[in-house]
Motif scaffolding. Structure first.
Motif, PDB file in Angstrom:
ATOM      1  N   GLY A   1      15.605  56.878 -49.888  1.00  0.00           N
ATOM      2  CA  GLY A   1      16.565  57.769 -50.512  1.00  0.00           C
ATOM      3  C   GLY A   1      17.973  57.437 -50.087  1.00  0.00           C
ATOM      4  O   GLY A   1      18.204  56.819 -49.039  1.00  0.00           O
ATOM      5  N   PRO A   2      18.944  57.837 -50.904  1.00  0.00           N
ATOM      6  CA  PRO A   2      20.335  57.498 -50.627  1.00  0.00           C
ATOM      7  C   PRO A   2      20.908  58.274 -49.446  1.00  0.00           C
ATOM      8  O   PRO A   2      20.574  59.431 -49.233  1.00  0.00           O
ATOM      9  N   ARG A   3      21.731  57.603 -48.662  1.00  0.00           N
ATOM     10  CA  ARG A   3      22.450  58.264 -47.569  1.00  0.00           C
ATOM     11  C   ARG A   3      23.905  58.424 -48.001  1.00  0.00           C
ATOM     12  O   ARG A   3      24.835  57.988 -47.331  1.00  0.00           O
ATOM     13  N   GLY A   4      24.083  59.025 -49.150  1.00  0.00           N
ATOM     14  CA  GLY A   4      25.422  59.227 -49.676  1.00  0.00           C
ATOM     15  C   GLY A   4      25.395  60.193 -50.843  1.00  0.00           C
ATOM     16  O   GLY A   4      24.347  60.448 -51.431  1.00  0.00           O
ATOM     17  N   VAL A   5      26.551  60.741 -51.147  1.00  0.00           N
ATOM     18  CA  VAL A   5      26.676  61.662 -52.268  1.00  0.00           C
ATOM     19  C   VAL A   5      27.815  61.199 -53.143  1.00  0.00           C
ATOM     20  O   VAL A   5      28.822  60.674 -52.653  1.00  0.00           O
ATOM     21  N   TYR A   6      27.640  61.363 -54.438  1.00  0.00           N
ATOM     22  CA  TYR A   6      28.584  60.815 -55.414  1.00  0.00           C
ATOM     23  C   TYR A   6      29.043  61.938 -56.334  1.00  0.00           C
ATOM     24  O   TYR A   6      28.244  62.514 -57.072  1.00  0.00           O
ATOM     25  N   LEU A   7      30.335  62.291 -56.275  1.00  0.00           N
ATOM     26  CA  LEU A   7      30.881  63.381 -57.074  1.00  0.00           C
ATOM     27  C   LEU A   7      31.384  62.831 -58.402  1.00  0.00           C
ATOM     28  O   LEU A   7      32.363  62.088 -58.447  1.00  0.00           O
TER      29      LEU A   7
ATOM     30  N   GLY B   1      24.118  53.055 -40.244  1.00  0.00           N
ATOM     31  CA  GLY B   1      24.002  54.504 -40.164  1.00  0.00           C
ATOM     32  C   GLY B   1      25.196  55.276 -40.659  1.00  0.00           C
ATOM     33  O   GLY B   1      25.288  56.492 -40.426  1.00  0.00           O
ATOM     34  N   VAL B   2      26.127  54.636 -41.346  1.00  0.00           N
ATOM     35  CA  VAL B   2      27.317  55.323 -41.867  1.00  0.00           C
ATOM     36  C   VAL B   2      26.943  56.061 -43.143  1.00  0.00           C
ATOM     37  O   VAL B   2      26.345  55.482 -44.057  1.00  0.00           O
ATOM     38  N   ALA B   3      27.274  57.343 -43.213  1.00  0.00           N
ATOM     39  CA  ALA B   3      27.060  58.120 -44.431  1.00  0.00           C
ATOM     40  C   ALA B   3      28.199  57.849 -45.405  1.00  0.00           C
ATOM     41  O   ALA B   3      29.336  57.578 -44.995  1.00  0.00           O
ATOM     42  N   LEU B   4      27.911  57.937 -46.690  1.00  0.00           N
ATOM     43  CA  LEU B   4      28.896  57.636 -47.724  1.00  0.00           C
ATOM     44  C   LEU B   4      29.124  58.842 -48.621  1.00  0.00           C
ATOM     45  O   LEU B   4      28.201  59.614 -48.885  1.00  0.00           O
ATOM     46  N   ALA B   5      30.345  58.981 -49.095  1.00  0.00           N
ATOM     47  CA  ALA B   5      30.667  59.977 -50.119  1.00  0.00           C
ATOM     48  C   ALA B   5      31.739  59.366 -51.009  1.00  0.00           C
ATOM     49  O   ALA B   5      32.631  58.669 -50.517  1.00  0.00           O
TER      50      ALA B   5
END
Length: 363
Positions: free
Chosen positions: A97-103, A186-190
């Motif tokens: 699963g993705p470790r980021g969120v995309y607005l 381990g860096v989270a992305l947004a």
């Protein structure tokens, strides 16, 4: 949703000649690029609780809920972090699963407000989280080199990327590789954009390599749709029509810290300054005054103007102009082409800054 703070009023009466953007040739050291990877001044004070959802758009409060939970989950390094690597062991395989969120959403629905709020809400020191536009991220790689950028950002808890819109296949491969390396660390992305990640670059490039990179980038993010209308113009009067050259020049001389340039000369000057320096180009300005605004002649010039508009908007610098209205800057061909989302964003932001500049003109 409204996130912008009140525009600065006109500066004190000035007897000195105005400043000139065309006379500026800023040098920006690499360490400044790193230090400035924080939310811009316009978004210094925004938080989730200052975001005002549109009651008719349930996706807006849902976005606040999801992002608040996302921030709370970033309070500790991800599994498989640096401690294990000191002992020569590979990081444990992370859950699928993705470790980021995309607005994803339209213009002016508050995506940058929410992205900046996520940065502020993430429980980590500012040195452990980064915020920048897509252009600023590629500029950082250009200044530091790819490997040094990976080392600089790999210890971060969070990387926020605003205006994530891909301009060419080279940038796509570069950022795809960079984000993949950072996710491994381990860096989270947004990120924010006006296009869903699986459709980035649509209408621009059709090569198999490009589409494959887009698919790889999309896998890093969970899309979060935000619906609504552009708050920058919702319930507000239309932007004032362009003023005369005389009115613009008079306002420039009357406002301390204002710049005054002919629009064609400014476009020529932007071609000589790297876009990574456009922020420094606007340092300490209280207003930008432009005479003789005309439609931009070509796409390269238009894209440079988009970057300048973003930097002016970030810094809340009013723009007073004569010539054609800002909604006539870009040709129909440009507004129907692959970069149309950038151009519509620039029109929206310049229109807001033109409204902010209305108080500079004496009644």
């Amino acid at each position: 949703m409204s996130s912008s703070t009140a525009a600065q009023g006109p500066g004190p009466i000035s007897e000195a000649a105005p400043l000139s953007l065309c006379a500026r040739e800023p040098h920006v050291p690499a360490d400044r690029l790193v230090a400035e990877m924080v939310p811009p001044p316009r978004f210094d004070a925004v938080r989730f609780d200052t975001y005002i959802p549109d009651p008719g758009q349930p996706s807006q409060p849902e976005a606040v809920r999801v992002l608040s939970g996302f921030a709370a989950g970033l309070g500790a390094p991800a599994d498989g972090g640096a401690k294990r690597r000191w002992f020569g062991k590979k990081p444990e395989k992370k859950a699928a699963g993705p470790r980021g969120v995309y607005l994803d959403g339209g213009y002016g629905v508050g995506k940058t407000h929410l992205l900046a709020s996520l940065w502020h809400a993430t429980p980590a020191e500012p040195s452990l989280k980064a915020f920048g536009t897509f252009v600023e991220l590629t500029n950082l790689v250009g200044a530091l080199g790819f490997q040094q950028t990976v080392r600089t950002l790999s210890g971060h808890r969070l990387l926020c990327i605003d205006e994530f819109e891909l301009d060419d296949p080279g940038d796509t491969v570069l950022v795809s590789s960079l984000l993949s390396r950072l996710v491994e660390q381990g860096v989270a992305l947004a990120a924010t954009s006006n296009t869903l990640p699986g459709k980035l670059g649509e209408g621009r490039f059709a090569s198999a390599d490009f589409l494959r990179e887009i698919q790889g980038l999309s896998a890093h993010f969970r899309p979060l749709r935000i619906d609504g209308e552009d708050y920058r113009h919702r319930g507000l009067p239309e932007a004032p029509p362009p003023y005369s050259d005389e009115q613009v020049e008079k306002a420039a001389y009357a406002t301390a810290g204002a710049s005054l340039d002919g629009f064609p000369a400014l476009l020529d000057h932007l071609a000589k300054v790297h876009p990574s320096r456009y922020g420094a180009l606007t340092d300490d300005l209280r207003a930008v005054c432009l005479t003789g605004v005309t439609p931009v002649p070509d796409q390269s010039t238009a894209l440079r103007l988009v970057v300048l508009a973003d930097r002016l908007y970030d810094r809340e610098v009013p723009v007073l102009a004569s010539g054609v209205p800002f909604d006539q800057l870009f040709s129909e061909e440009m507004l129907n082409g692959g970069y149309r989302k950038k151009y519509f964003r620039a029109i929206s932001r310049l229109t807001a800054l033109a409204r902010d500049a209305k108080g500079l003109v004496a009644e």
